[in-house]
Design a protein around this motif. Structure first.
Motif, PDB file in Angstrom:
ATOM      1  N   ARG A  50      48.734 -11.756 107.524  1.00 51.17           N
ATOM      2  CA  ARG A  50      48.054 -10.487 107.785  1.00 51.17           C
ATOM      3  C   ARG A  50      46.545 -10.725 107.777  1.00 51.17           C
ATOM      4  N   GLN A  51      45.820  -9.855 108.486  1.00 51.79           N
ATOM      5  CA  GLN A  51      44.360  -9.957 108.567  1.00 51.79           C
ATOM      6  C   GLN A  51      43.770  -8.548 108.537  1.00 51.79           C
ATOM      7  N   GLU A  52      42.803  -8.332 107.659  1.00 49.57           N
ATOM      8  CA  GLU A  52      42.064  -7.078 107.684  1.00 49.57           C
ATOM      9  C   GLU A  52      40.887  -7.224 108.642  1.00 49.57           C
ATOM     10  N   ALA A  53      40.651  -6.221 109.451  1.00 49.08           N
ATOM     11  CA  ALA A  53      39.626  -6.328 110.486  1.00 49.08           C
ATOM     12  C   ALA A  53      38.223  -6.497 109.921  1.00 49.08           C
ATOM     13  N   TYR A  54      37.994  -5.989 108.711  1.00 47.16           N
ATOM     14  CA  TYR A  54      36.655  -6.082 108.143  1.00 47.16           C
ATOM     15  C   TYR A  54      36.346  -7.475 107.599  1.00 47.16           C
ATOM     16  N   LYS A  55      37.365  -8.304 107.489  1.00 43.70           N
ATOM     17  CA  LYS A  55      37.166  -9.659 106.979  1.00 43.70           C
ATOM     18  C   LYS A  55      36.906 -10.607 108.145  1.00 43.70           C
ATOM     19  N   GLN A  56      35.816 -11.313 108.101  1.00 47.35           N
ATOM     20  CA  GLN A  56      35.485 -12.237 109.181  1.00 47.35           C
ATOM     21  C   GLN A  56      36.247 -13.547 109.047  1.00 47.35           C
ATOM     22  N   GLN A  57      36.592 -13.912 107.825  1.00 49.28           N
ATOM     23  CA  GLN A  57      37.289 -15.178 107.613  1.00 49.28           C
ATOM     24  C   GLN A  57      38.715 -15.084 108.106  1.00 49.28           C
ATOM     25  N   ASN A  58      39.141 -16.093 108.842  1.00 44.94           N
ATOM     26  CA  ASN A  58      40.507 -16.122 109.352  1.00 44.94           C
ATOM     27  C   ASN A  58      41.501 -16.354 108.223  1.00 44.94           C
ATOM     28  N   ALA A  59      42.594 -15.589 108.246  1.00 40.48           N
ATOM     29  CA  ALA A  59      43.635 -15.725 107.227  1.00 40.48           C
ATOM     30  C   ALA A  59      44.439 -17.007 107.447  1.00 40.48           C
TER      31      ALA A  59
END
Lengths: 113, 116
Positions: A50-59
């Motif tokens: 999963r990835q939150e859009a506000y996080k720039q770091q790739n999961a």
């Protein structure tokens, strides 16, 4: 309306190779979640990453990682050192808070021995 | 229970009969979703609940389809006067909107409906 597009209906790779599944989406929202789900023949949907859009770091999750390009609205999944057990249908999905989850049409991935 | 539970797991019904599919979400999950998956295909959105309310029913294919959710928990999807094209796997999911980076949807095993 939000949409999710998976342009690869089916892919095959040799065991131990690396494979990348593509996903693009369309939204006017700024805050949202992106997911990759795996559906093996048992049909049980399993969250891969999963990835939150506000996080720039790739999961990343072990052999699974994403390349999240927010400006391009792209969310690809990379599977490293692929294993026979990775054979499944993979769905990209998009969700905003308090709203429905939208799925792409899926990519059927075959890992060949 | 620990996960999302759907019943029955398989249902064979005669064309024209009504069927009810049940979904028991994870306790405390406010959001509940129904999807339909035809053989080898993607997930077609049907309806979504937030608590007992359904903000989005846009995916219901016809007025033969309806769903309700009571007590913010169990949901029932009803298909009246079933047709052969209703044959599919019906998947239910629930979500927590954790807001702590752990938001995800948890899926049940699905109900495979066959209309003969």
């Amino acid at each position: 309306a939000q949409t999710v597009t998976q342009s690869q209906p089916e892919m095959s790779v040799q065991e131990a190779e690396t494979v990348t599944l593509s996903c693009t989406y369309d939204t006017s929202e700024n805050n949202y979640y992106l997911f990759w789900y795996k559906q093996p023949p048992s049909r049980q949907m399993i969250l891969v990453i999963r990835q939150e859009a506000y996080k720039q770091q790739n999961a990343t999750e072990n052999r699974f990682s994403v390349n999240f390009q927010k400006a391009a609205k792209s969310f690809s999944l990379k599977i490293s050192d692929s294993q026979l057990g990775d054979t499944a249908m993979y769905f990209c999905a998009f969700m905003t808070d308090n709203d429905k989850i939208i799925f792409g049409k899926g990519t059927r991935l075959h890992i060949l021995p | 229970g620990a996960g999302v539970s759907q019943s029955p797991s398989n249902k064979v019904t005669e064309k024209g009969k009504d069927v009810e599919l049940r979904c028991d979400p994870i306790s405390g999950h406010t959001a509940l979703y129904w999807y339909r998956q035809s053989l080898g295909q993607g997930l077609e959105f049907l309806i979504y609940f937030q608590g007992n309310s359904a903000p989005d029913k846009s995916g219901l294919p016809s007025d033969r389809f309806s769903a309700e959710r009571t007590g913010g928990s169990v949901s029932t999807l009803t298909i009246q006067r079933t047709q052969q094209e209703d044959s599919a796997v019906y998947l239910c999911a629930s979500s927590n909107f954790a807001g702590d980076g752990n938001t995800e949807a948890f899926f049940g095993q699905g109900t495979r409906l066959t209309v003969v």
